[in-house]
Design a protein around this motif. Sequence first.
Motif, PDB file in Angstrom:
ATOM      1  N   LYS A  29     -28.048 -16.959 -13.680  1.00 57.40           N
ATOM      2  CA  LYS A  29     -26.764 -16.342 -13.370  1.00 57.40           C
ATOM      3  C   LYS A  29     -26.280 -16.708 -11.969  1.00 57.40           C
ATOM      4  N   GLN A  30     -27.194 -17.213 -11.158  1.00 59.69           N
ATOM      5  CA  GLN A  30     -26.813 -17.544  -9.781  1.00 59.69           C
ATOM      6  C   GLN A  30     -27.682 -18.682  -9.254  1.00 59.69           C
ATOM      7  N   LYS A  32     -28.024 -21.716  -5.796  1.00 62.03           N
ATOM      8  CA  LYS A  32     -27.618 -22.089  -4.441  1.00 62.03           C
ATOM      9  C   LYS A  32     -27.359 -23.589  -4.382  1.00 62.03           C
ATOM     10  N   THR A  77     -22.871 -20.355  -3.110  1.00 65.01           N
ATOM     11  CA  THR A  77     -23.597 -19.566  -4.090  1.00 65.01           C
ATOM     12  C   THR A  77     -22.749 -19.530  -5.351  1.00 65.01           C
ATOM     13  N   LYS A  79     -22.078 -18.165  -9.066  1.00 57.71           N
ATOM     14  CA  LYS A  79     -22.347 -17.144 -10.057  1.00 57.71           C
ATOM     15  C   LYS A  79     -21.703 -17.613 -11.364  1.00 57.71           C
ATOM     16  N   GLN A  80     -22.471 -17.574 -12.464  1.00 57.25           N
ATOM     17  CA  GLN A  80     -21.993 -18.181 -13.699  1.00 57.25           C
ATOM     18  C   GLN A  80     -22.561 -17.474 -14.924  1.00 57.25           C
ATOM     19  N   ASP A  81     -21.896 -17.691 -16.055  1.00 58.13           N
ATOM     20  CA  ASP A  81     -22.386 -17.171 -17.329  1.00 58.13           C
ATOM     21  C   ASP A  81     -23.376 -18.141 -17.963  1.00 58.13           C
TER      22      ASP A  81
END
Length: 406
Positions: A29-30, A32, A77, A79-81
């Motif tokens: 979900k995250q 770097k 950073t 954030k993704q599905d």
Amino acid sequence: MRTKILRAALWTGILAPASLLAQQQPMPKQIKVKGKVQFNVPADRPAKIWLSRDNGTGKAIPVDSTELGPDLTYSFTIKQDHPGIYQLNVLHWDRISFWSDADVTVSSRGYDTAKMKMKIPHFYYVKGSRDNDFINQMELISTNGYLRMVEDYNEEYFAKQHKEKSGDSTWIHYLQTRKRYNTGSDDRKQRTDLVMKMYEDRPVTIYALRGRSDAEGLAKLDKLIALYPWLTEAKDMKATILKNKAQQMKLQPGQPVPSIAYPDAMGKVQGLEKYKGKYVLIDFWASWCGPCRQAIPKVKALYDTYKSKGFDVVSVSIDTNEKAWRKAMEEEKMPWEQLLSDNKDKTMEEFQFGGIPTLYMIDPAGKIMGKYTGFSPEAEAGIKKILEERTVAPKAKSAAVPMASF
């Protein structure tokens, strides 16, 4: 007992079927993103890095941006599905793609410090996951393939020049008759096919399927859609490819040229109606495009030779910076009509091009005679042949949606 253990293992995921694993692949979900550049930009330029995501439609979606730090580093950073293809635009100079299924790190040159600046592809290794290495390999194949194409073109050009100046045809004869172990395009396909086999059915292979409208490419997309329901980009990509294929059919020789309605240098919207009865070369270009600017003197030579014989040129810029467009017009002093697209993406989609210069040759009836990607010697020869022989567009092979013509 062994059968029961095996069944239990399958259902608990220890030995899950490949199709089930594909659908249930862990999705971070995250992640770097860390980057560093070697050279900063001049003080009058923005020291920024932009991050975008490929949604499968061919249009990158902006995600974030950041300033380059004093130590020439930056980070994001994400954030993704689900994992996908991202691109870094570093200082408006380097463009670097990666797959977002793990943290990534990349180092790049940054802004070009040379006095003479030329934008050519450059490969940068992105440290990340094994799937991300698929993109690394595809990028290297693409970069080296492009550089080989330029090198082959330059050698043939200078060999021809040598023959014209010295009368010695040995060099050009050797290039035109020697049997090569592999052409540049064959070499690129062979390498690409191998990497595709190495990563067969992995979701990251969608990176290599962008723009592929052949039956094999579409079949691979269908397979990804079935294997990875969460990979929504695959469905969107297929829909975009089919839409572009339909548009390409409207641009085949014999079809009416799409209508044009763009503002000229005075801000007045112009079309092609005034050119009825003339041959017209539509030249899509931009101020920042080196090959476009290099082609202008050759187009001028064509214009000077054939303008009295019913030939004209219309340049359509896809510049998004109007000042840069006007500055380039002043520098190049092109004696034909200059138009500026008010929607670059729409223009590129309507006329189906991704690189410039792209040129369309139109006959006196407003029908497409040919499309040329780059003003190559072959393109120049083809245009001259049309103008010398006064040929017209062939009959269209299939009916298209009605489009504006002269």
